[in-house]
Design an enzyme around this catalytic site. Structure first.
Site, PDB file in Angstrom:
ATOM      1  N   HIS A   1      29.758  28.478  14.898  1.00 33.44           N
ATOM      2  CA  HIS A   1      30.899  27.785  15.432  1.00 33.44           C
ATOM      3  C   HIS A   1      30.529  26.897  15.451  1.00 33.44           C
ATOM      4  O   HIS A   1      28.986  26.231  15.069  1.00 33.44           O
ATOM      5  CB  HIS A   1      30.788  28.341  16.863  1.00 33.44           C
ATOM      6  CG  HIS A   1      32.361  28.148  17.469  1.00 33.44           C
ATOM      7  ND1 HIS A   1      32.453  27.609  18.022  1.00 33.44           N
ATOM      8  CD2 HIS A   1      33.152  28.896  18.124  1.00 33.44           C
ATOM      9  CE1 HIS A   1      33.048  27.195  18.269  1.00 33.44           C
ATOM     10  NE2 HIS A   1      33.854  28.400  18.213  1.00 33.44           N
TER      11      HIS A   1
ATOM     12  N   ASP B   1      23.025  31.198  19.727  1.00 28.85           N
ATOM     13  CA  ASP B   1      24.714  31.295  20.856  1.00 28.85           C
ATOM     14  C   ASP B   1      25.060  32.539  21.043  1.00 28.85           C
ATOM     15  O   ASP B   1      24.880  33.510  20.680  1.00 28.85           O
ATOM     16  CB  ASP B   1      25.421  30.076  19.645  1.00 28.85           C
ATOM     17  CG  ASP B   1      26.672  30.612  19.519  1.00 28.85           C
ATOM     18  OD1 ASP B   1      27.027  31.503  21.192  1.00 28.85           O
ATOM     19  OD2 ASP B   1      27.244  29.989  19.187  1.00 28.85           O
TER      20      ASP B   1
ATOM     21  N   GLN C   1      28.779  35.355  21.908  1.00 25.85           N
ATOM     22  CA  GLN C   1      29.775  36.563  21.773  1.00 25.85           C
ATOM     23  C   GLN C   1      29.153  37.479  22.104  1.00 25.85           C
ATOM     24  O   GLN C   1      29.732  38.660  22.419  1.00 25.85           O
ATOM     25  CB  GLN C   1      30.502  36.633  20.100  1.00 25.85           C
ATOM     26  CG  GLN C   1      31.911  35.184  19.793  1.00 25.85           C
ATOM     27  CD  GLN C   1      32.831  36.268  20.757  1.00 25.85           C
ATOM     28  OE1 GLN C   1      33.056  36.721  20.882  1.00 25.85           O
ATOM     29  NE2 GLN C   1      33.308  34.779  20.516  1.00 25.85           N
TER      30      GLN C   1
ATOM     31  N   LYS D   1      34.414  33.929  28.429  1.00 28.61           N
ATOM     32  CA  LYS D   1      34.550  35.063  27.975  1.00 28.61           C
ATOM     33  C   LYS D   1      33.851  36.663  28.155  1.00 28.61           C
ATOM     34  O   LYS D   1      34.098  37.294  27.460  1.00 28.61           O
ATOM     35  CB  LYS D   1      33.614  34.739  26.773  1.00 28.61           C
ATOM     36  CG  LYS D   1      33.877  33.157  25.696  1.00 28.61           C
ATOM     37  CD  LYS D   1      33.621  33.044  24.037  1.00 28.61           C
ATOM     38  CE  LYS D   1      33.884  32.118  23.635  1.00 28.61           C
ATOM     39  NZ  LYS D   1      35.202  32.144  22.969  1.00 28.61           N
TER      40      LYS D   1
ATOM     41  N   CYS E   1      37.289  28.836  14.621  1.00 30.91           N
ATOM     42  CA  CYS E   1      36.456  26.720  14.654  1.00 30.91           C
ATOM     43  C   CYS E   1      34.474  27.374  13.584  1.00 30.91           C
ATOM     44  O   CYS E   1      33.509  27.132  14.362  1.00 30.91           O
ATOM     45  CB  CYS E   1      35.752  26.748  15.832  1.00 30.91           C
ATOM     46  SG  CYS E   1      37.145  26.614  17.311  1.00 30.91           S
TER      47      CYS E   1
HETATM   48  N1  PMP Z   1      30.049  29.895  19.905  1.00 30.61           N
HETATM   49  C1  PMP Z   1      31.028  30.929  19.775  1.00 30.61           C
HETATM   50  C2  PMP Z   1      30.201  31.657  18.287  1.00 30.61           C
HETATM   51  C3  PMP Z   1      32.014  31.204  19.953  1.00 30.61           C
HETATM   52  O1  PMP Z   1      32.926  32.636  20.224  1.00 30.61           O
HETATM   53  C4  PMP Z   1      32.687  29.966  20.431  1.00 30.61           C
HETATM   54  C5  PMP Z   1      33.914  30.289  21.182  1.00 30.61           C
HETATM   55  N2  PMP Z   1      35.165  30.310  20.259  1.00 30.61           N
HETATM   56  C6  PMP Z   1      31.619  29.060  20.830  1.00 30.61           C
HETATM   57  C7  PMP Z   1      30.472  29.207  20.239  1.00 30.61           C
HETATM   58  C8  PMP Z   1      32.381  28.153  22.104  1.00 30.61           C
HETATM   59  O2  PMP Z   1      32.617  28.773  23.435  1.00 30.61           O
HETATM   60  P1  PMP Z   1      33.467  27.354  24.405  1.00 30.61           P
HETATM   61  O3  PMP Z   1      34.363  27.177  24.159  1.00 30.61           O
HETATM   62  O4  PMP Z   1      33.393  27.835  25.428  1.00 30.61           O
HETATM   63  O5  PMP Z   1      32.252  26.148  24.856  1.00 30.61           O
END
Ligand code: PMP
Length: 420
Positions: free
Chosen positions: A122, A199, A202, A225, A365
């Site tokens: 991401h 990370d 998810q 999430k 993203c």
């Molecule tokens: N890493 C992953 C794998 C994600 O899916 C996301 C959110 N789509 C993020 C990081 C970023 O999360 P946040 O916007 O809550 O910081």
């Protein structure tokens, strides 16, 4: 007993609303999940009952707020298998957590160092390491993604060497649904004296996580999430590593002793929580992990998998749909990214919205991953504890008729009202 999603739904009043004359079908959970009454009630309890700043005041309200806020760290520590609140820093979200780690580790990075990330990262991770590398002179290398949506582990073994300082990987891909072998990757990192950063944006919401079993040095996640509120997330870090790591933000709360010329830092985890924290959000995050534990993370995982596998099987029967990531029967989480031939993802998403169905379309993203897949974007349906097979069926109905219905919809006043 099988998972009772219908009973779970009654905790989420928002699911009773209608959108464009249809019952809401919410399938955008990988972006953000809804929040049950048990969690948002915390805000009323806090503001009506004991709103005060934490750690500072010697008065009853501050004492109660401090206790609740600190105990929320304990609950999150339990949820992730961490060894106490010292290992859990509250941040704004996964993005801030990864930035905290990258900033902290950057002190020791230089031109001779390599950071190993992945093609499925991401942007929260990908852009952060890319920019830290630019500042420090370090090089980022990316573990490739195979055609079937897995990390190429042979390539990973070649990429991680004694020059590697950090291995940073997503536990679960937010596009492919792939569950990466993070324990193996952490072991690989440690074999070369590198830090292992995971990370968990998810994975923490969707499956049982034990940071000790993974042996991650850092694990980042977001509250919004996992049935919690926005504005709060967290970073697990091994105690001895956090103790050595430079703080990311300076100010009140994070200090022990200050003179005009120098300062010392507070104990863990407060050393990393400068200024007044999001107190109600932090307490609500504790309530969110309690809520999920009550449901049971094994059951949450199985329920989501069941829905994702059902959708995957159905889509596999439709030759005009292409899905990405591990296929039917393979291990993955409760999200499915796909494209419908001849229908742009944004148009599909808009048509679905017209029928009360929320999905997400775009690059999620992960632009480099979409470049790797050679597609401009994808549509993504993602499930959570309150979704049912009926939600999948409603999605499939629109997917089936999308190519016939789209032109009329795009010419309709409803569409023009939406985009104008
Ligand atoms: N890493 C992953 C794998 C994600 O899916 C996301 C959110 N789509 C993020 C990081 C970023 O999360 P946040 O916007 O809550 O910081």
């Amino acid at each position: 007993m099988s998972f009772d999603a219908e009973a779970v739904r009654s905790d989420f009043p928002v699911l009773d609303r209608r959108v464009n004359g249809h019952p809401l079908t919410y399938l955008d959970n990988a972006a953000t999940t809804h929040t049950p009454r048990q969690v948002y009630d915390v805000f009323e309890e806090f503001y009506a009952g004991y709103n005060a700043n934490v750690h500072r005041g010697i008065h009853e309200l501050s004492h109660e707020a401090s206790l609740a806020y600190e105990e929320a760290h304990d609950r999150v520590a339990d949820f992730l298998g961490a060894d106490g609140r010292e290992e859990v820093v509250f941040t704004k979200n996964t993005t801030e957590s990864i930035n905290l780690v990258a900033y902290g580790l950057s002190r020791n990075l230089g031109e001779a160092d390599e950071i190993v990330a992945t093609e499925m990262d991401h942007h929260a991770s990908l852009v952060t390491w890319q920019q830290i590398a630019k500042r420090t002179g370090a090089t980022v290398r990316h573990i490739p993604v195979t055609a079937d949506g897995h990390l190429d582990m042979d390539a990973a073994c070649d990429l991680v060497t004694d020059d590697t300082a950090v291995v940073s990987v997503p536990h679960v891909s937010n596009v492919l649904g792939t569950v990466n072998p993070v324990a193996d990757l952490a072991a690989l990192a440690h074999d070369h004296d590198a830090y292992a950063v995971v990370d968990g944006a998810q994975s923490a919401p969707t499956r049982p996580v034990d940071v000790g079993e993974i042996d991650a040095d850092f694990f980042a996640f977001s509250g919004h999430k996992l049935a919690g509120p926005t504005g709060i997330g967290g970073l697990y870090g091994k105690r001895e590593i956090l103790a050595e790591l430079d703080p990311f933000l300076f100010g009140g709360e994070m200090i022990r002793n200050v003179t005009l010329t120098d300062s010392t830092w507070n104990e863990l985890p407060w050393k990393f929580e400068a200024g007044t924290p999001p107190i109600a959000e932090g307490i609500a995050l504790g309530a969110a992990v309690d809520y999920l534990e009550e449901l049971g993370m094994d059951a949450v995982r199985d329920h989501e998998n069941e829905l994702a596998q059902y959708l995957l099987r159905e889509l596999a029967d439709r030759e005009f749909v292409r899905t990405y990531g591990p296929g039917v029967g393979e291990e993955r989480t409760g999200l499915v990214s796909f494209n419908v031939e001849g229908v742009h993802g944004h148009d599909l998403s808009s048509l679905l919205n017209d029928r009360g169905i929320a999905i997400r379309a775009g690059d999620h993203c992960t632009q480099p991953l979409h470049d790797r897949l050679d597609i401009p974007g994808s549509a993504r349906a993602s499930f959570y504890v309150y979704n049912t097979r009926a939600d999948v069926d409603r999605l499939l109905d629109v997917v089936d008729s999308a190519r016939d219905d789209l032109d009329a919809y795009l010419a309709s006043d409803r569409y023009h009202d939406l985009v104008s």
